[in-house]
Design a protein around this motif. Structure first.
Motif, mmCIF file in Angstrom:
data_model
loop_
_atom_site.group_PDB
_atom_site.id
_atom_site.type_symbol
_atom_site.label_atom_id
_atom_site.label_comp_id
_atom_site.label_asym_id
_atom_site.label_seq_id
_atom_site.Cartn_x
_atom_site.Cartn_y
_atom_site.Cartn_z
ATOM 1 N N ALA A 167 1.439 -7.752 -5.023
ATOM 2 C CA ALA A 167 0.196 -7.114 -5.457
ATOM 3 C C ALA A 167 0.053 -5.770 -4.764
ATOM 4 O O ALA A 167 0.553 -5.573 -3.654
ATOM 5 N N LEU A 168 -0.644 -4.884 -5.420
ATOM 6 C CA LEU A 168 -0.997 -3.616 -4.785
ATOM 7 C C LEU A 168 -2.299 -3.803 -4.027
ATOM 8 O O LEU A 168 -3.200 -4.524 -4.477
ATOM 9 N N ASN A 169 -2.396 -3.150 -2.886
ATOM 10 C CA ASN A 169 -3.629 -3.186 -2.122
ATOM 11 C C ASN A 169 -4.735 -2.487 -2.915
ATOM 12 O O ASN A 169 -4.461 -1.665 -3.795
ATOM 13 N N HIS A 170 -5.976 -2.761 -2.600
ATOM 14 C CA HIS A 170 -7.087 -2.140 -3.326
ATOM 15 C C HIS A 170 -7.292 -0.675 -2.948
ATOM 16 O O HIS A 170 -8.053 0.033 -3.604
ATOM 17 N N PHE A 185 4.489 1.784 -9.118
ATOM 18 C CA PHE A 185 4.231 0.535 -8.406
ATOM 19 C C PHE A 185 3.375 -0.418 -9.227
ATOM 20 O O PHE A 185 3.505 -1.634 -9.109
ATOM 21 N N ARG A 186 2.529 0.112 -10.083
ATOM 22 C CA ARG A 186 1.783 -0.760 -10.998
ATOM 23 C C ARG A 186 2.752 -1.479 -11.936
ATOM 24 O O ARG A 186 2.573 -2.656 -12.244
ATOM 25 N N ALA A 216 0.860 -1.190 0.000
ATOM 26 C CA ALA A 216 0.000 0.000 0.000
ATOM 27 C C ALA A 216 0.890 1.232 0.000
ATOM 28 O O ALA A 216 1.990 1.219 0.544
ATOM 29 N N LEU A 217 0.409 2.291 -0.615
ATOM 30 C CA LEU A 217 1.136 3.560 -0.653
ATOM 31 C C LEU A 217 0.502 4.538 0.321
ATOM 32 O O LEU A 217 -0.721 4.582 0.469
ATOM 33 N N ILE A 244 -7.711 4.174 -9.501
ATOM 34 C CA ILE A 244 -7.798 5.538 -10.050
ATOM 35 C C ILE A 244 -6.654 5.820 -11.024
ATOM 36 O O ILE A 244 -5.607 5.191 -10.977
ATOM 37 N N GLN A 245 -6.880 6.787 -11.880
ATOM 38 C CA GLN A 245 -5.822 7.315 -12.740
ATOM 39 C C GLN A 245 -5.132 8.426 -11.963
ATOM 40 O O GLN A 245 -5.803 9.314 -11.424
ATOM 41 N N THR A 246 -3.825 8.409 -11.902
ATOM 42 C CA THR A 246 -3.106 9.374 -11.063
ATOM 43 C C THR A 246 -3.362 10.820 -11.485
ATOM 44 O O THR A 246 -3.297 11.719 -10.650
#
Length: 156
Positions: A113-116, A102-103, A41-42, A70-72
């Motif tokens: 994996a990235l957290n949701h 990170f993607r 997670a970020l 989301i799109q940054t």
């Protein structure tokens, strides 16, 4: 990191008398998994928020949840400070919230994996009692419930 001598005189005065906290212990937990198996997670202190979320106010200790999908470029920069130049973030929010990078790491298999969801706080909080006692632990509990192994913090 910029030299304090490159700041304007008001900012230098503020930094000279800013009472930072010193802790004798650390909540550091050693990583028990390889990164390519970790959920990440970020967390940023850039004060980003999304349309429909309340903007941050000066000294705001609350946080905003940022969905992973989301799109940054839709992130709204809410961090305003005389000692902070946010112009680069208007071009690329990844400078303070590297979600796109990170993607790429996730696609390359470098992280599991990235957290949701991820989290944004406001930086430059001069009265952090509520942050320390309420909102930061709350986010910590959320990340634990999400089975996050690594939280990547980008302080601003």
């Amino acid at each position: 990191m910029a030299s304090v001598w490159k700041l304007d005189s008001l900012s230098r005065f503020f930094m000279k008398f800013y009472g930072g906290k010193h802790y004798k212990t650390s909540p550091h937990t050693p990583l028990c998994l390889p990164l390519n198996e970790c959920r990440v997670a970020l967390i940023t202190t850039a004060g980003f928020f999304l349309d429909g979320q309340p903007p941050f106010e000066k000294g705001d200790c609350s946080y905003r949840e940022i969905p992973n999908a989301i799109q940054t470029q839709v992130l709204i920069n809410g961090h305003k400070s005389a000692a902070y130049d946010e112009r680069g973030l208007e071009t690329d929010p990844n400078l303070a919230f590297p979600l796109d990078r990170f993607r790429e790491l996730e696609i390359e298999g470098k992280i599991g994996a990235l957290n949701h969801r991820h989290f944004s706080f406001m930086g430059s909080i001069t009265k952090p009692k509520s942050l320390i006692e309420k909102t930061a632990p709350e986010v910590g509990h959320i990340l634990k419930a999400d089975d996050v192994d690594v939280a990547f913090l980008t302080p601003v």
